[in-house]
Write a protein that holds these residues in place. Sequence first.
Motif, PDB file in Angstrom:
ATOM      1  N   GLY A  55      -3.299  12.058 -23.227  1.00  0.00           N
ATOM      2  CA  GLY A  55      -2.797  10.709 -23.432  1.00  0.00           C
ATOM      3  C   GLY A  55      -3.334   9.728 -22.404  1.00  0.00           C
ATOM      4  O   GLY A  55      -4.048  10.098 -21.474  1.00  0.00           O
ATOM      5  N   SER A  56      -2.977   8.449 -22.606  1.00  0.00           N
ATOM      6  CA  SER A  56      -3.259   7.446 -21.575  1.00  0.00           C
ATOM      7  C   SER A  56      -1.964   6.691 -21.286  1.00  0.00           C
ATOM      8  O   SER A  56      -1.113   6.523 -22.175  1.00  0.00           O
ATOM      9  N   TYR A  57      -1.847   6.255 -20.039  1.00  0.00           N
ATOM     10  CA  TYR A  57      -0.565   5.769 -19.528  1.00  0.00           C
ATOM     11  C   TYR A  57      -0.766   4.608 -18.551  1.00  0.00           C
ATOM     12  O   TYR A  57      -1.833   4.462 -17.945  1.00  0.00           O
ATOM     13  N   ILE A  58       0.311   3.833 -18.398  1.00  0.00           N
ATOM     14  CA  ILE A  58       0.468   2.972 -17.223  1.00  0.00           C
ATOM     15  C   ILE A  58       1.381   3.739 -16.287  1.00  0.00           C
ATOM     16  O   ILE A  58       2.425   4.257 -16.710  1.00  0.00           O
ATOM     17  N   GLN A  59       0.974   3.824 -15.024  1.00  0.00           N
ATOM     18  CA  GLN A  59       1.797   4.517 -14.026  1.00  0.00           C
ATOM     19  C   GLN A  59       2.320   3.481 -13.032  1.00  0.00           C
ATOM     20  O   GLN A  59       1.531   2.800 -12.370  1.00  0.00           O
ATOM     21  N   LEU A  60       3.634   3.363 -12.946  1.00  0.00           N
ATOM     22  CA  LEU A  60       4.237   2.439 -11.986  1.00  0.00           C
ATOM     23  C   LEU A  60       4.628   3.220 -10.741  1.00  0.00           C
ATOM     24  O   LEU A  60       5.225   4.308 -10.840  1.00  0.00           O
ATOM     25  N   LEU A  61       4.261   2.685  -9.585  1.00  0.00           N
ATOM     26  CA  LEU A  61       4.413   3.407  -8.315  1.00  0.00           C
ATOM     27  C   LEU A  61       5.216   2.590  -7.309  1.00  0.00           C
ATOM     28  O   LEU A  61       4.816   1.461  -6.983  1.00  0.00           O
ATOM     29  N   GLU A  62       6.320   3.172  -6.825  1.00  0.00           N
ATOM     30  CA  GLU A  62       7.077   2.539  -5.741  1.00  0.00           C
ATOM     31  C   GLU A  62       6.968   3.448  -4.516  1.00  0.00           C
ATOM     32  O   GLU A  62       7.176   4.662  -4.641  1.00  0.00           O
ATOM     33  N   PRO A  63       6.632   2.913  -3.354  1.00  0.00           N
ATOM     34  CA  PRO A  63       6.467   3.780  -2.180  1.00  0.00           C
ATOM     35  C   PRO A  63       7.791   4.332  -1.680  1.00  0.00           C
ATOM     36  O   PRO A  63       8.821   3.672  -1.775  1.00  0.00           O
ATOM     37  N   LEU A  64       7.739   5.554  -1.106  1.00  0.00           N
ATOM     38  CA  LEU A  64       8.926   6.130  -0.474  1.00  0.00           C
ATOM     39  C   LEU A  64       9.074   5.634   0.954  1.00  0.00           C
ATOM     40  O   LEU A  64      10.155   5.675   1.515  1.00  0.00           O
ATOM     41  N   SER A  65       7.968   5.155   1.545  1.00  0.00           N
ATOM     42  CA  SER A  65       8.038   4.627   2.911  1.00  0.00           C
ATOM     43  C   SER A  65       6.901   3.635   3.135  1.00  0.00           C
ATOM     44  O   SER A  65       5.908   3.636   2.386  1.00  0.00           O
ATOM     45  N   ALA A  66       7.059   2.826   4.178  1.00  0.00           N
ATOM     46  CA  ALA A  66       6.061   1.780   4.464  1.00  0.00           C
ATOM     47  C   ALA A  66       4.731   2.372   4.910  1.00  0.00           C
ATOM     48  O   ALA A  66       3.674   1.747   4.727  1.00  0.00           O
ATOM     49  N   ASP A  67       4.755   3.593   5.497  1.00  0.00           N
ATOM     50  CA  ASP A  67       3.499   4.158   6.005  1.00  0.00           C
ATOM     51  C   ASP A  67       2.827   5.119   5.014  1.00  0.00           C
ATOM     52  O   ASP A  67       1.894   5.834   5.359  1.00  0.00           O
ATOM     53  N   SER A  68       3.284   5.113   3.771  1.00  0.00           N
ATOM     54  CA  SER A  68       2.619   5.898   2.715  1.00  0.00           C
ATOM     55  C   SER A  68       1.436   5.091   2.173  1.00  0.00           C
ATOM     56  O   SER A  68       1.342   3.882   2.420  1.00  0.00           O
ATOM     57  N   PRO A  69       0.523   5.727   1.410  1.00  0.00           N
ATOM     58  CA  PRO A  69      -0.616   4.973   0.858  1.00  0.00           C
ATOM     59  C   PRO A  69      -0.192   3.736   0.068  1.00  0.00           C
ATOM     60  O   PRO A  69      -0.747   2.651   0.260  1.00  0.00           O
ATOM     61  N   VAL A  70       0.800   3.880  -0.805  1.00  0.00           N
ATOM     62  CA  VAL A  70       1.221   2.725  -1.623  1.00  0.00           C
ATOM     63  C   VAL A  70       1.982   1.699  -0.761  1.00  0.00           C
ATOM     64  O   VAL A  70       1.834   0.490  -0.961  1.00  0.00           O
TER      65      VAL A  70
END
Length: 141
Positions: A55-70
């Motif tokens: 399939g193909s998707y939109i992936q929404l990403l919320e960071p778990l912490s400020a120093d994570s990649p996102v």
Amino acid sequence: MFMRIDHIGIACHDLEEKIALFERTFELTVVARETNEEQGVKEAMLHIADGEGGGSYIQLLEPLSADSPVGKFLAKRGEGVHHVAFGVPDVADAMEQIGAKGVRLLDERPRHGSMGSSIAFLHPKDVGGMLTELVQAAPQP
Ligand code: MC0
């Protein structure tokens, strides 16, 4: 080597708010939610279409912490497209082939991704400024 675009990852501050926005605007449906501690994200996959190989998707990403990649991305650039993920039949093979072309691999070995997939990232500076993910979808039952 690439079969398809698996997903576009979008960084956001508030996952629930952005899920509601994408459901309302594009009439997409959330098919999976996960917290991935290793990647430092809480994420949701919204289904777009099915094709050969997955399939193909939109992936929404919320960071778990400020120093994570996102978290770092949001602080530096704000909300928006964080990465593009290509679906490949064999992620280890794709890593080997692309690495041999001089592109820096951000992972030494495949890691756990959404919906049971195996993933690896390529350095954005070696791919025209686009953080690129390789995804081998989980085997279908
Ligand atoms: C950073 N840069 C980006 C970028 N993030 N360019 C395009 N897209 C992005 N998302 C640029 C910066 O602006 C900078 O350029 C240069 O890359 C180095 O960035 P940095 O700020 O100095 O370094 P870091 O520490 O922020 O690391 C960036 C890097 C990192 C891409 C290496 O975020 C990483 O390893 N990412 C891979 C893992 C990941 O993103 N996981 C979250 C999604 P300048 O010009 O300023 O030097 S997990 C996921 O998506 C899973 C759940 C899944 O799909 O299943």
